[in-house]
Scaffold this motif. Structure first.
Motif, PDB file in Angstrom:
ATOM      1  N   TRP A 195       1.212  -4.428   4.678  1.00 31.88           N
ATOM      2  CA  TRP A 195       1.693  -3.517   5.733  1.00 31.88           C
ATOM      3  C   TRP A 195       2.818  -2.631   5.213  1.00 31.88           C
ATOM      4  N   ALA A 196       3.791  -3.243   4.520  1.00 32.11           N
ATOM      5  CA  ALA A 196       4.931  -2.477   4.017  1.00 32.11           C
ATOM      6  C   ALA A 196       4.488  -1.398   3.030  1.00 32.11           C
ATOM      7  N   ALA A 197       3.469  -1.712   2.214  1.00 33.50           N
ATOM      8  CA  ALA A 197       3.011  -0.758   1.211  1.00 33.50           C
ATOM      9  C   ALA A 197       2.154   0.348   1.810  1.00 33.50           C
ATOM     10  N   GLU A 198       1.321   0.006   2.778  1.00 37.33           N
ATOM     11  CA  GLU A 198       0.325   0.966   3.276  1.00 37.33           C
ATOM     12  C   GLU A 198       0.726   1.674   4.557  1.00 37.33           C
ATOM     13  N   ARG A 199       1.672   1.131   5.300  1.00 38.09           N
ATOM     14  CA  ARG A 199       1.988   1.730   6.589  1.00 38.09           C
ATOM     15  C   ARG A 199       3.460   2.116   6.752  1.00 38.09           C
ATOM     16  N   THR A 200       4.253   1.986   5.692  1.00 42.90           N
ATOM     17  CA  THR A 200       5.659   2.361   5.797  1.00 42.90           C
ATOM     18  C   THR A 200       6.086   3.113   4.536  1.00 42.90           C
ATOM     19  N   VAL A 235      -2.179   0.286  14.714  1.00 41.17           N
ATOM     20  CA  VAL A 235      -0.991   0.816  15.356  1.00 41.17           C
ATOM     21  C   VAL A 235      -0.056   1.402  14.307  1.00 41.17           C
ATOM     22  N   ALA A 236       0.372   2.607  14.511  1.00 40.25           N
ATOM     23  CA  ALA A 236       1.302   3.250  13.576  1.00 40.25           C
ATOM     24  C   ALA A 236       2.729   2.921  13.975  1.00 40.25           C
ATOM     25  N   ILE A 237       3.588   2.804  12.995  1.00 40.41           N
ATOM     26  CA  ILE A 237       5.000   2.581  13.238  1.00 40.41           C
ATOM     27  C   ILE A 237       5.738   3.862  12.923  1.00 40.41           C
TER      28      ILE A 237
END
Length: 411
Positions: free
Chosen positions: A346-351, A404-406
């Motif tokens: 998640w940290a690599a792909e969405r932030t 869900v996008a952050i």
């Protein structure tokens, strides 16, 4: 030179009974000594370096007359060559005793190594792994061998049967054998090169582990499925479910959570400080607590007489299978450790958080020793924002087929 006595035969020697020293002839200075108690032994009386010496040659009749004469002749030949046979025998006995003291079996060496180093290992599980692999694979093959006699063929006899089928275990076992034999060399129990060393040695005998064993990754849940999973998890009762929820919110290891104590947690500042002795890397680790994690902790019941945050029903910490059991009851085919991979993905792909922030959140080592020496901070502020974003992300159920996008993903 001692005067030769009349040479007695075996029967005449057998008949001697008077206590005292009886010259038996055949070799100058050879006597049968008879004690008042009746005990009999052979003695060679000779001049060594100008001083008279009495040298015992063994008891009669265990040592025969012929054997005593042979021994006396050898001793006299040594004297003629300028060697004190009594001192020579003492030195050879001492050398034999010293050599025997250096005979240490591999099993004894392994136990001594574990005893010497076990206190420096992070946890009892690490020690148990050493003992289990040695007991299962090494001791049956080389446990009874003296460490000074262990050669390459012996090491290979342990490793080859499991090298291709249990590669990771075999690789660790090789390293353990190397360390034990290295310890034995440093103690003077063996000499020469270490037969279990890898580089330019066993790497010529065995296939490289990475070529024959694929990495076994922990089964992990796709981060897009986390919202629905967390909704189900929060509905599950029990301390195990709460411990798993906290584990996911903090991206911590199961053992760190199960051993957490209230004195480690500052609810006002929202910081969990794990002492170095409970960390895999052996260093203190600060974990920023998201509002969701703090709310979870505040809602937990406290067990009287226990500082544990997640105590077992009968006291003491939860077992290492408790969190796994929660997943099994939920019929989710993943591992507890796999949620750390989910967080990392998640940290690599969405932030847009720095890679190092995610690695520090997982309490991984950052870079090499030089880089670590210059990096003094722990990116705590960035990690605080990141863990809050992670908690919000996994707390939102995505519509089918949508992630869900952050929005707050600043570095």
């Amino acid at each position: 030179m001692a005067r030769k006595a009349k040479e007695l035969g075996p029967l005449a020697v057998q008949r001697l009974s008077e206590p005292g020293m009886h010259a038996v002839g055949g070799v100058a200075g050879l006597y049968l000594q008879i004690l008042p108690s009746g005990g009999r032994s052979w003695v060679l009386r000779a001049s060594v370096g100008g001083r008279r010496r009495d040298m015992g040659l063994g008891g009669f009749p265990d040592v025969t007359l012929a054997g005593a004469r042979d021994a006396a002749r050898r001793a006299r030949a040594m004297i003629d060559d300028g060697v004190d046979p009594i001192e020579d025998r003492r030195s050879r006995k001492a050398a034999l005793k010293a050599s025997a003291a250096k005979i240490v079996t591999f099993k004894d060496a392994a136990k001594a190594y574990i005893e010497a180093h076990g206190d420096s290992w992070r946890n009892a599980k690490h020690r148990q792994q050493w003992e289990n692999t040695l007991e299962a694979y090494a001791y049956p093959k080389i446990g009874a061998l003296s460490v000074r006699d262990i050669e390459v063929a012996h090491v290979l006899s342990v490793l080859e049967p499991i090298w291709k089928t249990r590669t990771e275990t075999a690789t660790r076992l090789r390293g353990r054998i190397e360390r034990i034999l290295g310890w034995a060399t440093s103690r003077g129990y063996r000499e020469g090169l270490n037969p279990a060393r890898w580089r330019d040695h066993l790497d010529q005998q065995l296939a490289a582990p990475r070529r024959i064993a694929k990495a076994q990754h922990h089964a992990a849940l796709p981060f897009g499925d986390m919202g629905g999973f967390m909704q189900r998890l929060r509905a599950a009762p029990g301390m195990g479910a709460r411990a798993l929820e906290f584990t996911i919110l903090t991206a911590a290891r199961s053992g760190e959570v199960r051993g957490a104590t209230w004195p480690e947690i500052d609810l006002e500042r929202a910081i969990w400080t794990i002492p170095g002795e409970r960390m895999k890397m052996g260093r203190e680790h600060r974990v920023p607590l998201s509002p969701e994690a703090v709310a979870l902790l505040k809602a937990l019941p406290r067990m009287a007489g226990s500082n544990l945050v997640f105590p077992a029903p009968r006291g003491g910490p939860l077992s290492d299978m408790t969190l796994t059991a929660v997943l099994r009851r939920m019929a989710v085919p993943v591992t507890v450790h796999g949620f750390r991979s989910t967080f990392r993905d998640w940290a690599a792909e969405r932030t847009n958080y720095p890679r190092d922030a995610a690695e520090m959140a997982l309490a991984h080592a950052i870079g090499d020793k030089v880089e670590a020496a210059y990096r003094r901070g722990d990116l705590f502020d960035k990690r605080t924002r990141m863990m809050a974003d992670w908690a919000r992300f996994i707390g939102t159920v995505a519509p089918a087929g949508q992630v869900v996008a952050i929005g707050r993903t600043r570095a």
